[in-house]
Every structure is written in C-alpha cells, then in structure tokens.
Design a protein around this motif. Structure first.
Motif, PDB file in Angstrom:
ATOM      1  N   GLY A   1      -7.972   9.011   6.088  1.00 57.79           N
ATOM      2  CA  GLY A   1      -7.844   9.274   4.814  1.00 57.79           C
ATOM      3  C   GLY A   1      -7.153   8.412   3.820  1.00 57.79           C
ATOM      4  N   CYS A   2      -6.816   7.292   4.344  1.00 57.49           N
ATOM      5  CA  CYS A   2      -6.311   6.250   3.550  1.00 57.49           C
ATOM      6  C   CYS A   2      -7.265   5.571   2.549  1.00 57.49           C
ATOM      7  N   ALA A   3      -6.888   5.657   1.239  1.00 57.46           N
ATOM      8  CA  ALA A   3      -7.540   5.180   0.228  1.00 57.46           C
ATOM      9  C   ALA A   3      -7.824   3.658  -0.025  1.00 57.46           C
ATOM     10  N   GLY A   4      -6.634   2.914   0.165  1.00 55.53           N
ATOM     11  CA  GLY A   4      -6.506   1.361   0.047  1.00 55.53           C
ATOM     12  C   GLY A   4      -6.483   0.836   1.231  1.00 55.53           C
ATOM     13  N   LYS A   5      -6.967  -0.554   1.018  1.00 66.93           N
ATOM     14  CA  LYS A   5      -7.079  -1.275   2.193  1.00 66.93           C
ATOM     15  C   LYS A   5      -5.782  -1.358   3.108  1.00 66.93           C
ATOM     16  N   TYR A   6      -4.607  -1.568   2.146  1.00 68.81           N
ATOM     17  CA  TYR A   6      -3.329  -1.865   2.925  1.00 68.81           C
ATOM     18  C   TYR A   6      -2.470  -0.568   2.972  1.00 68.81           C
ATOM     19  N   ASP A   7      -3.037   0.607   3.079  1.00 64.47           N
ATOM     20  CA  ASP A   7      -2.272   1.811   3.141  1.00 64.47           C
ATOM     21  C   ASP A   7      -2.042   2.033   4.859  1.00 64.47           C
ATOM     22  N   LEU A   8      -0.881   2.624   5.166  1.00 63.59           N
ATOM     23  CA  LEU A   8      -0.546   2.751   6.475  1.00 63.59           C
ATOM     24  C   LEU A   8      -0.205   4.225   6.685  1.00 63.59           C
ATOM     25  N   ASP A   9      -0.649   4.814   7.710  1.00 65.86           N
ATOM     26  CA  ASP A   9      -0.066   6.286   8.185  1.00 65.86           C
ATOM     27  C   ASP A   9       0.605   6.086   9.492  1.00 65.86           C
ATOM     28  N   PHE A  10       1.937   6.573   9.315  1.00 67.47           N
ATOM     29  CA  PHE A  10       2.797   6.324  10.329  1.00 67.47           C
ATOM     30  C   PHE A  10       2.974   7.439  11.319  1.00 67.47           C
ATOM     31  N   THR A  11       3.681   7.465  12.561  1.00 67.56           N
ATOM     32  CA  THR A  11       4.229   8.628  13.277  1.00 67.56           C
ATOM     33  C   THR A  11       5.322   9.226  12.537  1.00 67.56           C
TER      34      THR A  11
ATOM     35  N   THR B   1       9.259  -1.860  12.297  1.00 66.89           N
ATOM     36  CA  THR B   1       8.324  -2.442  13.161  1.00 66.89           C
ATOM     37  C   THR B   1       7.616  -1.518  14.086  1.00 66.89           C
ATOM     38  N   VAL B   2       6.143  -1.569  13.748  1.00 66.47           N
ATOM     39  CA  VAL B   2       5.372  -0.692  14.363  1.00 66.47           C
ATOM     40  C   VAL B   2       3.978  -1.383  14.998  1.00 66.47           C
ATOM     41  N   THR B   3       3.279  -0.498  15.808  1.00 66.57           N
ATOM     42  CA  THR B   3       2.091  -0.987  16.615  1.00 66.57           C
ATOM     43  C   THR B   3       1.044  -0.453  16.285  1.00 66.57           C
ATOM     44  N   VAL B   4       0.027  -1.200  15.683  1.00 64.52           N
ATOM     45  CA  VAL B   4      -1.443  -0.412  15.487  1.00 64.52           C
ATOM     46  C   VAL B   4      -1.979  -0.069  16.625  1.00 64.52           C
TER      47      VAL B   4
ATOM     48  N   GLY C   1       0.669  -1.270   0.011  1.00 64.45           N
ATOM     49  CA  GLY C   1      -0.029   0.069   0.106  1.00 64.45           C
ATOM     50  C   GLY C   1       0.915   1.225  -0.058  1.00 64.45           C
ATOM     51  N   GLU C   2       0.226   2.381   0.311  1.00 64.11           N
ATOM     52  CA  GLU C   2       0.883   3.596   0.514  1.00 64.11           C
ATOM     53  C   GLU C   2       1.164   3.707   1.788  1.00 64.11           C
ATOM     54  N   GLY C   3       2.305   4.533   2.043  1.00 67.89           N
ATOM     55  CA  GLY C   3       2.730   5.161   3.374  1.00 67.89           C
ATOM     56  C   GLY C   3       2.492   6.573   3.588  1.00 67.89           C
ATOM     57  N   THR C   4       2.181   7.120   4.378  1.00 62.45           N
ATOM     58  CA  THR C   4       2.164   8.653   4.885  1.00 62.45           C
ATOM     59  C   THR C   4       2.333   8.718   6.079  1.00 62.45           C
ATOM     60  N   TRP C   5       2.716   9.920   6.832  1.00 59.39           N
ATOM     61  CA  TRP C   5       2.656  10.166   8.228  1.00 59.39           C
ATOM     62  C   TRP C   5       1.895  11.378   8.694  1.00 59.39           C
ATOM     63  N   TYR C   6       1.465  11.101  10.152  1.00 55.71           N
ATOM     64  CA  TYR C   6       0.606  11.813  10.841  1.00 55.71           C
ATOM     65  C   TYR C   6       0.990  12.244  12.121  1.00 55.71           C
TER      66      TYR C   6
ATOM     67  N   ALA D   1       4.351  11.840  18.663  1.00 51.84           N
ATOM     68  CA  ALA D   1       4.999  11.788  17.174  1.00 51.84           C
ATOM     69  C   ALA D   1       6.327  10.609  17.379  1.00 51.84           C
ATOM     70  N   THR D   2       6.941  10.582  18.449  1.00 49.64           N
ATOM     71  CA  THR D   2       7.912   9.743  18.813  1.00 49.64           C
ATOM     72  C   THR D   2       7.689   8.075  18.954  1.00 49.64           C
ATOM     73  N   ASP D   3       6.570   7.912  19.240  1.00 52.54           N
ATOM     74  CA  ASP D   3       5.956   6.651  19.325  1.00 52.54           C
ATOM     75  C   ASP D   3       6.062   5.742  17.904  1.00 52.54           C
TER      76      ASP D   3
END
Length: 131
Positions: A98-108, A89-92, A29-34, A47-49
């Motif tokens: 705002g993610c359009a695809g099912k497998y998109d991720l939004d990271f810190t 490695t990240v925790t949900v 998927g796509e990756g973004t940050w927030y 933000a640092t988590d």
C-alpha cells in the motif's frame, strides 16, 4: 587545445571531489504502521518486533531481487529512520503493497511508536538510511 580542455575538466572535477565530502544519502518518504504476520521475506513477526516493510517499489527493484521474494537480498537489512528528532533502527522483513512512494516505510506499532504515537497514523517526511 582539445587535450588542454580535457585536462582542465579532470582537474576541476578532482578539486570539487576533494572539496566536497561524501555524505550518506538519506531517503525521504511517508511512515505508517501495520499489524505484521508472515512477511514477504518468509519471516513471521509480531507487533512488538522492531521491523519494517519497505515499499514494494523498492523491494521489487532492489539489486539481486528474484522471483522468490523470500530470497530478496533486502531481507534482514537494517535501516535507521528519523522523524521529529527521534530515531529508530528496524530490520526489513516485509514489503508494503500500500506504500505509494518508493521510500515509504510501514512499521510495526512498537517501532512506529518510537517516532510518534500510533494515533497519528501517517508521518510525512520520514528520513531514513541503511544502517
């Protein structure tokens, strides 16, 4: 004749299964940050988590999801995301509306920066799988 065909089908299926190793399926998927805060899992992050918000399409359809997002069994699951030869490695702890695809991720920002500079903003082709 009918039973011979069934037996042949199962024999071929067994041979193919034995010859092809099981490989974990990677999601792409796509990756973004927030900038995180209180997430859908009921956890407040900064933000640092090393956390991630998964697409609402995945979050809301995850097996065992209920009307209470805080009780979603996806909460607390770890995943490994890879992009450009780098992994994190990240925790949900949240869902990405705002993610359009099912497998998109939004990271810190900190988690995203393990894959690329936050100046990039959006990564196309992030591979990930459950840890």
């Amino acid at each position: 004749m009918f039973f011979a065909r069934i037996l042949t089908f199962f024999s071929v299926t067994a041979l193919l299964s034995a010859a092809l190793p099981l490989v974990p399926r990677a999601n792409v998927g796509e990756g973004t940050w927030y900038e995180p805060g209180l997430g859908s899992c009921g956890i407040t992050n900064v933000a640092t988590d090393m956390i991630v918000a998964v697409s609402y399409l995945l979050y809301d359809s995850y097996p065992g999801a209920t009307a209470n997002p805080n009780l979603n069994p996806i909460c607390g699951k770890e995943l490994v995301a890879t992009y450009g030869g780098k992994s994190v490695t990240v925790t949900v702890t949240d869902k990405c509306m705002g993610c359009a695809g099912k497998y998109d991720l939004d990271f810190t920002p900190t988690a995203f920066s393990k894959l690329a500079s936050t100046d990039v903003g959006r990564l196309t082709g992030v591979d990930w799988q459950w840890a």
